[in-house]
Structure formats: C-alpha cells, structure tokens
Design an enzyme around this catalytic site. Sequence first.
Site, PDB file in Angstrom:
ATOM      1  N   ASP A   1       0.797  -1.124  -0.068  1.00  0.00           N
ATOM      2  CA  ASP A   1       0.014   0.073   0.047  1.00  0.00           C
ATOM      3  C   ASP A   1       0.777   1.183  -0.036  1.00  0.00           C
ATOM      4  O   ASP A   1       2.039   1.253   0.351  1.00  0.00           O
ATOM      5  CB  ASP A   1      -0.973  -0.014   1.298  1.00  0.00           C
ATOM      6  N   SER A   2       0.237   2.376  -0.186  1.00  0.00           N
ATOM      7  CA  SER A   2       1.124   3.600  -0.028  1.00  0.00           C
ATOM      8  C   SER A   2       1.537   3.917   1.226  1.00  0.00           C
ATOM      9  O   SER A   2       2.321   4.574   1.457  1.00  0.00           O
ATOM     10  CB  SER A   2       0.146   4.882  -0.319  1.00  0.00           C
TER      11      SER A   2
ATOM     12  N   CYS B   1      -4.378  -1.050  -2.262  1.00  0.00           N
ATOM     13  CA  CYS B   1      -4.404   0.355  -2.168  1.00  0.00           C
ATOM     14  C   CYS B   1      -5.540   0.688  -3.555  1.00  0.00           C
ATOM     15  O   CYS B   1      -5.161   0.180  -4.717  1.00  0.00           O
ATOM     16  CB  CYS B   1      -3.126   0.922  -2.432  1.00  0.00           C
TER      17      CYS B   1
ATOM     18  N   GLU C   1      -1.589   7.710   8.752  1.00  0.00           N
ATOM     19  CA  GLU C   1      -0.434   7.469   9.045  1.00  0.00           C
ATOM     20  C   GLU C   1       0.311   7.627  10.420  1.00  0.00           C
ATOM     21  O   GLU C   1       1.436   7.325  10.864  1.00  0.00           O
ATOM     22  CB  GLU C   1       0.316   8.321   7.956  1.00  0.00           C
TER      23      GLU C   1
ATOM     24  N   CYS D   1     -10.832   3.710   0.162  1.00  0.00           N
ATOM     25  CA  CYS D   1      -9.450   3.851   0.319  1.00  0.00           C
ATOM     26  C   CYS D   1      -9.103   3.199   1.635  1.00  0.00           C
ATOM     27  O   CYS D   1      -9.805   3.033   2.536  1.00  0.00           O
ATOM     28  CB  CYS D   1      -9.058   5.414   0.800  1.00  0.00           C
TER      29      CYS D   1
ATOM     30  N   HIS E   1      -7.090   3.194   4.059  1.00  0.00           N
ATOM     31  CA  HIS E   1      -6.647   3.671   5.030  1.00  0.00           C
ATOM     32  C   HIS E   1      -7.977   4.162   5.918  1.00  0.00           C
ATOM     33  O   HIS E   1      -8.064   4.056   7.301  1.00  0.00           O
ATOM     34  CB  HIS E   1      -6.192   5.056   4.924  1.00  0.00           C
TER      35      HIS E   1
HETATM   36  N1  DGL Z   1      -4.558   3.402   1.007  1.00  0.00           N
HETATM   37  C1  DGL Z   1      -4.581   4.207  -0.428  1.00  0.00           C
HETATM   38  C2  DGL Z   1      -5.728   3.840  -1.096  1.00  0.00           C
HETATM   39  O1  DGL Z   1      -6.610   2.905  -0.744  1.00  0.00           O
HETATM   40  C3  DGL Z   1      -4.297   5.358   0.131  1.00  0.00           C
HETATM   41  C4  DGL Z   1      -3.648   6.253  -1.118  1.00  0.00           C
HETATM   42  C5  DGL Z   1      -2.942   7.381  -0.656  1.00  0.00           C
HETATM   43  O2  DGL Z   1      -1.848   7.302  -0.272  1.00  0.00           O
HETATM   44  O3  DGL Z   1      -3.255   8.498  -1.089  1.00  0.00           O
HETATM   45  O4  DGL Z   1      -6.185   4.747  -1.968  1.00  0.00           O
END
Ligand code: DGL
Length: 267
Positions: free
Chosen positions: A9-10, A72, A151, A183, A185
Amino acid sequence: MVRTIGVFDSGVGGLSVLQHIREALPEANLIYVADSGHVPYGGRSAVFIEARAMALTRFLLSQGAEAIVIACNTATAAAALPLRKQFSKIPFIGMEPAIKPAVAATKSNVVGVLATVGTLESARFAALLDKYGGKVKIVTQGCPGLVELVERGDLHSAEARRLVERYTAPLLEKGADTFILGCTHYPFLAPLIREVVGEEISLIDTGAAVARELKRRVDTELPPRVKLGVVGSETFHTSGAAERATLTMGQLWGKDVVVEVLPQAYS
Ligand code: DGL
C-alpha cells in the site's frame, strides 16, 4: 515451502486488508510493504505511482511472494494493468471502491464515495460507475488529509473529527444512506466516521471481499503447498522512518511489530 503472499500500500492503510487476509489464509506467510516514504499517493501522477508499484512488486517477488495484493485503491487505479502486463505469471489482486454492493444496499438511491482524488479521477473509477452505477446517484468526495491522519495513528483527535465532518456533510446533504470507504486507510477511521454520521448509514469496505478473492485465486492458480499445521508469519517493511512505522503499524495491527526498512534499491 510455506505459501507466501505479498501485500503493498502507499502506507499503513493496507493493514486493514491484511487483517482479512490473515483470517482467510491462516497458514500463509504474509509480507507487507508500506510505501510511507512516498505517502500519500492520492495527489501523485499515475506515472509516479506505477514506478513505485513496480519497485515494491520487485521487492516482494525477491522475498518469495507468489501472489500480490495491491492493498490500495489509488495504486490499483494507476498501476494494476501495467503490473499484470509486466509480471504476467503472478496473480495480482487489486482493490476498487465497492460500487456494486453499495448500489445493491442503498435504499435512498444515493451512494456516497469517500476516496482519494487519484482514485476518483481515474479512468478505472469512471468505468466502474458506468458498469455498476445504474440508476443510483453516486456522489463522490475526495478526502485530502485523512490518509495522513492514519499514517500518524491519529484516529480520534479533534482535527480528525473536523475533517471527517467536513467530508461526510456533503454526502449526507445529498441524501446518501450508504458510504463506500474507497481507500484502505479509511476503515481505521470507521469508528469515528460512525460517530459522526450515526447508526443509520451503511459503511462499506472491500477488505473482506479482496481476501476471499485472493484465497480463490491462490487455491485455483498456484501450486498446492504442504500444510504442516504451522501458523503463518507476518513481516513488515517500510520505505519511511522505522520508528514512526513501528509505532503506527503496531497500533493498527494490534500487537507489537518489528518493521524493517526497505532496501535502498526499492525505495
Ligand atoms: N490506501 C490508499 C488507497 O486505498 C491511500 C492512497 C494514498 O496514499 O493517498 O487509496
């Protein structure tokens, strides 16, 4: 050999998906990479995200991953196609906002989508709306700042509440009764979102469906592995700062974790 699954993931958001993967595949070794050195992906170009997705995939393959979950939505929209083309023998399981189940669930015929700007502006998302939107009105809301809260492990501060109020209010005003957490997160903010929007709104996230799809593909596409009754392990990596990652990932995963810094070649 133990079944080995790579997940990226990011940042730390994909841990919301990893929880479901752990339940679906108890015997598998899971390798998780948080690209927290480059988070958020939401406002980045597709070219940048694709390059990161390629690097993270190469790392996961170097660690023995047999299948990869793109945990992600933003990276799936930007990079799922090129990844599948580049690594054609590897099963990739991506994530998309759950339009289809939300359209089936809404009673007001208005669905709200909370997601990153990158996801909402992608061609993939437009295609999803065309395919499953039907007669239901879909109202979208980009949510800059929510990823950064998660985060930091900030799931409940006054600032977090203000942002959640700001992003959910337009969806409520337009009559949405079903909110898609688009998302990975955002499931970590679900208790706060629930407090803000009340009990009447359905919150939909795709983590469990993705874990089921992963299991189906692993069972049908990969060679069987001997199950020795061992419980699979989890290993955690970050392209960000190890200290921060250890704190937040331990908090979100629910127990202490050791986080290794991603080798320079993949950062
Ligand atoms: N968890 C990522 C998603 O599902 C977040 C993306 C981001 O870093 O902006 O889109």
